[in-house]
Design a protein around this motif. Structure first.
Motif, PDB file in Angstrom:
ATOM      1  N   UNK A 146       7.012  14.223   4.100  1.00 32.07           N
ATOM      2  CA  UNK A 146       7.144  12.897   3.435  1.00 32.07           C
ATOM      3  C   UNK A 146       5.547  11.875   4.317  1.00 32.07           C
ATOM      4  N   UNK A 147       4.693  11.311   3.351  1.00 29.48           N
ATOM      5  CA  UNK A 147       3.404  10.551   3.350  1.00 29.48           C
ATOM      6  C   UNK A 147       3.439   9.859   3.432  1.00 29.48           C
ATOM      7  N   UNK A 148       2.498   9.821   4.892  1.00 31.23           N
ATOM      8  CA  UNK A 148       2.447   7.694   5.271  1.00 31.23           C
ATOM      9  C   UNK A 148       1.425   7.520   5.000  1.00 31.23           C
ATOM     10  N   UNK A 149       0.754   6.391   4.998  1.00 30.84           N
ATOM     11  CA  UNK A 149      -0.237   5.908   4.276  1.00 30.84           C
ATOM     12  C   UNK A 149      -0.757   3.978   5.532  1.00 30.84           C
ATOM     13  N   UNK A 150      -2.019   3.993   6.025  1.00 34.48           N
ATOM     14  CA  UNK A 150      -2.133   2.950   6.883  1.00 34.48           C
ATOM     15  C   UNK A 150      -3.730   2.719   6.849  1.00 34.48           C
ATOM     16  N   UNK A 151      -4.094   2.022   7.271  1.00 32.66           N
ATOM     17  CA  UNK A 151      -6.005   1.327   8.100  1.00 32.66           C
ATOM     18  C   UNK A 151      -6.255   0.873   6.869  1.00 32.66           C
ATOM     19  N   UNK A 177     -10.845   1.641   2.799  1.00 31.34           N
ATOM     20  CA  UNK A 177      -9.915   1.885   1.850  1.00 31.34           C
ATOM     21  C   UNK A 177      -8.765   2.958   2.825  1.00 31.34           C
ATOM     22  N   UNK A 178      -6.970   2.792   2.537  1.00 39.70           N
ATOM     23  CA  UNK A 178      -6.293   3.298   3.276  1.00 39.70           C
ATOM     24  C   UNK A 178      -6.620   4.346   3.135  1.00 39.70           C
ATOM     25  N   UNK A 179      -5.716   5.022   4.044  1.00 35.30           N
ATOM     26  CA  UNK A 179      -5.539   6.374   4.147  1.00 35.30           C
ATOM     27  C   UNK A 179      -3.951   6.871   4.720  1.00 35.30           C
ATOM     28  N   UNK A 180      -4.048   8.443   4.771  1.00 30.21           N
ATOM     29  CA  UNK A 180      -2.233   8.834   4.025  1.00 30.21           C
ATOM     30  C   UNK A 180      -2.020  10.148   5.066  1.00 30.21           C
ATOM     31  N   UNK A 181      -0.985  10.664   5.657  1.00 34.48           N
ATOM     32  CA  UNK A 181      -1.480  11.771   6.596  1.00 34.48           C
ATOM     33  C   UNK A 181       0.374  12.822   6.098  1.00 34.48           C
ATOM     34  N   UNK A 182       0.594  13.651   6.705  1.00 33.28           N
ATOM     35  CA  UNK A 182       1.786  13.993   6.555  1.00 33.28           C
ATOM     36  C   UNK A 182       1.906  14.045   7.746  1.00 33.28           C
ATOM     37  N   UNK A 185       0.655  -0.892  -0.291  1.00 30.23           N
ATOM     38  CA  UNK A 185      -0.028   0.032  -0.235  1.00 30.23           C
ATOM     39  C   UNK A 185       1.164   1.178   0.382  1.00 30.23           C
ATOM     40  N   UNK A 186       0.919   1.871  -1.193  1.00 30.13           N
ATOM     41  CA  UNK A 186       1.888   2.815  -1.377  1.00 30.13           C
ATOM     42  C   UNK A 186       0.157   4.498  -1.512  1.00 30.13           C
ATOM     43  N   UNK A 187       1.921   5.689  -0.333  1.00 29.39           N
ATOM     44  CA  UNK A 187       1.742   6.903  -0.042  1.00 29.39           C
ATOM     45  C   UNK A 187       1.662   7.582  -1.874  1.00 29.39           C
ATOM     46  N   UNK A 188       0.583   8.558  -2.066  1.00 31.28           N
ATOM     47  CA  UNK A 188       1.197   9.079  -3.649  1.00 31.28           C
ATOM     48  C   UNK A 188       0.764  10.169  -3.450  1.00 31.28           C
ATOM     49  N   UNK A 218       5.988   4.963   1.930  1.00 31.53           N
ATOM     50  CA  UNK A 218       5.906   5.931   2.028  1.00 31.53           C
ATOM     51  C   UNK A 218       6.081   7.166   0.462  1.00 31.53           C
ATOM     52  N   UNK A 219       5.128   8.238   1.135  1.00 30.02           N
ATOM     53  CA  UNK A 219       5.664   9.031  -0.114  1.00 30.02           C
ATOM     54  C   UNK A 219       6.074  10.183  -0.273  1.00 30.02           C
ATOM     55  N   UNK A 220       7.487  11.146  -0.539  1.00 26.13           N
ATOM     56  CA  UNK A 220       8.121  11.985  -0.284  1.00 26.13           C
ATOM     57  C   UNK A 220       7.945  12.970  -1.074  1.00 26.13           C
ATOM     58  N   UNK A 221       6.720  13.017  -1.600  1.00 24.99           N
ATOM     59  CA  UNK A 221       6.117  14.506  -2.637  1.00 24.99           C
ATOM     60  C   UNK A 221       4.838  14.664  -2.016  1.00 24.99           C
ATOM     61  N   UNK A 222       4.821  14.693  -0.893  1.00 27.68           N
ATOM     62  CA  UNK A 222       4.232  16.150  -0.091  1.00 27.68           C
ATOM     63  C   UNK A 222       4.611  17.411   0.254  1.00 27.68           C
TER      64      UNK A 222
END
Length: 465
Positions: A403-408, A389-394, A356-359, A430-434
């Motif tokens: 860095x955006x991190x998904x979970x849930x 559905x998973x979420x992501x947070x800064x 599961x990858x953050x966008x 995670x995704x460093x594009x936040x």
């Protein structure tokens, strides 16, 4: 003195009649004038039996023709014999009588042949008997009479004085009763109808007859069952001369319906297996088969095995099933003829990997770490769907690069609704594009009036956007 007189026997032939009487009339010489024969002379054979004989005359008496006076004594009578006497054989018919009997291995008949008329004074000495031409069963047997002997009043055997004609008759020999009865038998399925049971024999074998091939019995079919008909057959009987005489017996083969064929044992062992969760209880390992098929039987369908459930775990019960067996020659399914023992094994299911990858997401500063981006979810196993559905947070709420991190993420089985999230090893990428940009804000001064106090201070309160 006496006058000579010759009385001579004459040749005579007759058929044997049991007496010495001759029908011949002896010749008488010339009598003196005035004399005549009073009693005609007779002649007799020297004995009554068949053969060449001497005939002897006697018995002449003479009388005076005028006075009737007996004048025999006035003659010196000479009786002359004659060797020309012949007694021929008397004909006698002995006729066999019709007889029907049950086969007894002999040619003996209890019928009593009939005897024609005997000569005077003769009687049966030994009664004739009759026999069948052979001892086998049949309806056109020839019955032949024989053995008659005769005697006269003195007890002399006079059989040779007869030409005996033995006339045959027709006889019948029927089959002797005999019963062969199947016996109860229980066996384990072996693919054949053979039975080890020994049928029982009831009846009497005649004469020198003996069983050389014992009867056998067979099941009505080779399959498992508890009401099989067992049928006997095949008994062979020979006589003392080695001839097959089975057909001389009316052999009744009696069946019974108490034959039992039980299942043949066979074992199928499930095999241990470890697999990655795939949403099914399917096992790709083939169970092992322990045992030997009965000759003539072959594998039709290999057994399979399944997990007790599809979830992750290391104490799964692997259960085998589905073996089927067929007859090579006919293709008939004979699986039911086997008592198949399916043994279980232990299996494991490990978690399926899932990414599961953050966008990437850019937002204006709003004082929270919430991201509106929806993380991507890798491929789920067949039958599974996303439940939550998973979420992501800064990583924090301040303006800047983040860095955006998904979970849930939660997952369920689509058909049952069961939560199957634990069956996945979820890797949250995670995704460093936040990016959080600065928020725009307007502050507006308000009108103010004051008395001069020598400063620039205003007591007005600007409005904040």
């Amino acid at each position: 003195t006496q006058a000579p007189l010759a009385v001579n026997a004459v040749a005579n032939t007759k058929e044997y009649d049991g007496t010495t009487v001759s029908a011949g009339i002896p010749t008488v010489g010339t009598l003196e004038k005035g004399d005549v024969v009073n009693a005609t002379p007779i002649q007799v054979f020297d004995n009554a039996n068949v053969g060449n004989h001497v005939l002897t005359p006697s018995g002449l008496t003479i009388k005076n023709n005028n006075t009737g006076e007996d004048v025999t004594a006035n003659y010196n009578i000479t009786y002359g014999t004659n060797a020309g006497g012949v007694i021929t054989l008397a004909t006698l018919n002995v006729t066999a009588v019709t007889d029907t009997k049950v086969y007894d291995g002999t040619t003996v008949s209890t019928g009593k042949p009939t005897v024609g008329t005997l000569a005077s004074g003769d009687v049966v000495n030994a009664a004739p008997v009759q026999t069948f031409d052979n001892p086998t069963v049949g309806i056109n047997h020839v019955l032949t009479a024989s053995g008659l002997t005769l005697k006269n009043a003195n007890g002399d055997n006079v059989t040779s004085n007869y030409t005996i004609t033995y006339t045959p008759a027709t006889g019948v020999i029927t089959q002797a009763a005999y019963t062969v009865t199947a016996v109860t038998d229980t066996k384990v399925y072996d693919g054949t109808v053979s039975s080890l049971g020994k049928p029982t024999r009831t009846g009497t074998l005649q004469g020198t007859d003996a069983v050389t091939t014992e009867p056998i019995q067979v099941f009505d079919n080779a399959n498992v069952g508890n009401a099989h008909v067992l049928t006997p057959s095949g008994m062979v009987i020979i006589n003392g001369g080695g001839t097959d005489v089975t057909l001389n017996y009316d052999v009744k083969y009696t069946t019974i319906s108490t034959g039992v064929i039980t299942q043949a044992p066979y074992t199928v062992n499930a095999a241990p297996q470890t697999k990655v969760y795939d949403g099914t209880a399917i096992s790709t390992v083939v169970p092992t088969m322990v045992g030997t098929f009965i000759p003539g039987d072959v594998l039709n369908a290999e057994p399979i095995q399944v997990y007790d459930n599809a979830n992750v775990g290391d104490t799964h019960v692997m259960t085998a099933s589905g073996l089927s067996i067929k007859k090579t020659s006919t293709g008939e399914d004979v699986t039911a003829n086997y008592n198949i023992t399916y043994n279980t094994a232990t299996g494991s299911i490990t978690q399926a990997p899932l990414a599961v990858n953050a966008v990437a997401n850019t937002k204006e500063y709003d004082g929270t770490t919430v991201s509106a981006g929806i993380p991507t979810v890798g491929t789920l196993e067949s039958g599974d769907v996303v439940n939550a559905t998973p979420i992501q947070v800064f990583d924090n709420a301040n303006v800047g690069n983040h860095v955006l991190t998904p979970s849930g993420l939660t997952i369920k089985n689509n058909s049952t609704g069961e939560d199957v999230t634990a069956n996945y090893n979820i890797t949250y990428g995670t995704n460093a594009g936040g990016v959080i940009t600065t928020a725009s804000l307007t502050v507006i001064a308000v009108n103010d009036t004051k008395v001069y106090d020598g400063t620039t201070v205003s007591t007005g309160k600007p409005t904040v956007g």
